[in-house]
Design an enzyme around this catalytic site. Structure first.
Site, short mmCIF file in Angstrom:
data_model
loop_
_atom_site.label_atom_id
_atom_site.label_comp_id
_atom_site.label_asym_id
_atom_site.label_seq_id
_atom_site.Cartn_x
_atom_site.Cartn_y
_atom_site.Cartn_z
N ARG A 91 2.87 -1.20 10.73
CA ARG A 91 3.93 -1.21 11.73
C ARG A 91 4.38 -2.59 12.21
O ARG A 91 5.58 -2.80 12.41
CB ARG A 91 3.51 -0.33 12.91
CG ARG A 91 3.72 1.15 12.65
CD ARG A 91 3.02 2.03 13.66
NE ARG A 91 1.60 2.13 13.37
CZ ARG A 91 0.77 2.98 13.98
NH1 ARG A 91 1.22 3.76 14.93
NH2 ARG A 91 -0.50 3.03 13.64
N PRO A 98 -17.27 15.64 -8.58
CA PRO A 98 -17.19 14.48 -9.48
C PRO A 98 -16.26 14.67 -10.67
O PRO A 98 -15.48 13.75 -11.00
CB PRO A 98 -18.64 14.30 -9.94
CG PRO A 98 -19.45 14.79 -8.79
CD PRO A 98 -18.68 15.97 -8.25
N LEU A 132 -5.19 6.89 -1.85
CA LEU A 132 -5.17 8.36 -1.89
C LEU A 132 -6.47 8.98 -1.39
O LEU A 132 -6.54 10.20 -1.22
CB LEU A 132 -4.87 8.85 -3.31
CG LEU A 132 -3.50 8.44 -3.87
CD1 LEU A 132 -3.29 9.09 -5.24
CD2 LEU A 132 -2.37 8.81 -2.93
N LYS A 133 -7.51 8.18 -1.21
CA LYS A 133 -8.77 8.66 -0.63
C LYS A 133 -9.28 9.91 -1.36
O LYS A 133 -9.58 10.94 -0.74
CB LYS A 133 -8.61 8.94 0.86
CG LYS A 133 -8.13 7.75 1.68
CD LYS A 133 -7.97 8.13 3.15
CE LYS A 133 -7.53 6.96 4.00
NZ LYS A 133 -6.12 6.56 3.73
N GLN A 154 -5.14 3.25 16.17
CA GLN A 154 -6.34 2.71 15.56
C GLN A 154 -7.21 2.09 16.65
O GLN A 154 -6.76 1.27 17.44
CB GLN A 154 -5.98 1.68 14.49
CG GLN A 154 -5.07 2.29 13.43
CD GLN A 154 -5.06 1.49 12.16
OE1 GLN A 154 -6.06 0.89 11.78
NE2 GLN A 154 -3.93 1.48 11.49
N LYS A 210 0.84 -1.20 0.00
CA LYS A 210 0.00 0.00 0.00
C LYS A 210 0.87 1.24 0.00
O LYS A 210 1.78 1.38 0.82
CB LYS A 210 -0.92 0.03 1.22
CG LYS A 210 -1.83 1.27 1.26
CD LYS A 210 -2.77 1.25 2.45
CE LYS A 210 -2.10 1.71 3.73
NZ LYS A 210 -1.90 3.20 3.75
#
Length: 230
Positions: A209, A68, A62-63, A188, A34
């Site tokens: 990690r 649009p 990259l979100k 997280q 990733k």
């Protein structure tokens, strides 16, 4: 179809760090990695071309989240990179997601980010003004992603069963927040072990990690891979 390889989050500050990390693995071992925003913005498309040249699969996280037309234009460029999977934000709406999928086509899998695994219900209420549970919000976003024609979503393993029930069994669930049993959960809040993610139906897991910061990354990777496929 479930991916047997854990996706390794290459959360490094420099190109050299990635090259050093890859030296822990034999050349014939093809990884699924990733690339996130920090690394992509620092290095650019060169890192994608380099990793693809080595035969690795690429999840470009990259979100994308914009109007649009802008997302469509950006996705038309990303689709030329030879990536295997890429993300947009479900919060961008059905039209944005649909336009991204139309231009990307079958070049890569397109998945939507629902709620980040660092997001708590307090965060949702205070920052997003969403007065539902995290799970309800995630399932709603998943339905919208399915409606837009996407291949799946990024979600916590804790939401996988609900998402599959609300969409389809073949609607992909990409699961970050994976930690081997006994490890630190870091920043997280919604985490699971590789075995739990497998049992609950995740299609992909993303691990950072516990692999990249391990004393022996190759050993750590293969232990997690073993747990994921057990």
């Amino acid at each position: 179809m479930r991916e047997e390889r854990p996706i390794i989050a290459l959360d490094f500050p420099s190109f050299d760090d990635v090259k050093d990390f890859l030296e822990h693995f034999p050349e014939d071992e093809k990884l699924y990695v990733k690339i996130g925003m920090e690394f992509f913005y620092a290095i650019g498309p060169e890192i994608v071309h380099y990793l693809k040249g080595l035969g690795h699969s690429i999840f470009l996280d990259l979100k994308l989240h914009d109007i649009p037309n802008t997302v469509r234009s950006a996705m038309s460029v990303l689709g030329t990179f030879g990536i295997d999977m890429v993300t947009v934000h479900a919060a961008g709406g059905v039209e944005m997601m649909s336009e991204a999928k139309k231009v990307l086509g079958d070049k890569a899998k397109l998945v939507a980010v629902t709620q980040l695994t660092s997001t708590s219900e307090e965060d949702m209420r205070d920052c997003q003004n969403i007065q539902t549970t995290v799970q309800e919000s995630v399932v709603n976003y998943a339905r919208k992603a399915k409606e837009a024609g996407l291949d799946g979503v990024v979600c916590s393993a804790q939401e996988v069963e609900l998402i599959k029930a609300a969409t389809a069994d073949d609607f992909l669930c990409v699961t970050p927040g994976i930690r081997p049993a006994g490890s630190e959960i870091g920043d997280q809040k919604r985490v699971m072990t590789p075995q739990e993610a497998h049992q609950i139906g995740s299609d992909y897991i993303v691990v950072g990690r516990p692999i990249i910061q391990a004393e022996n990354p190759w050993d750590a990777y293969h232990e997690i891979k073993k747990q994921w496929n057990s």
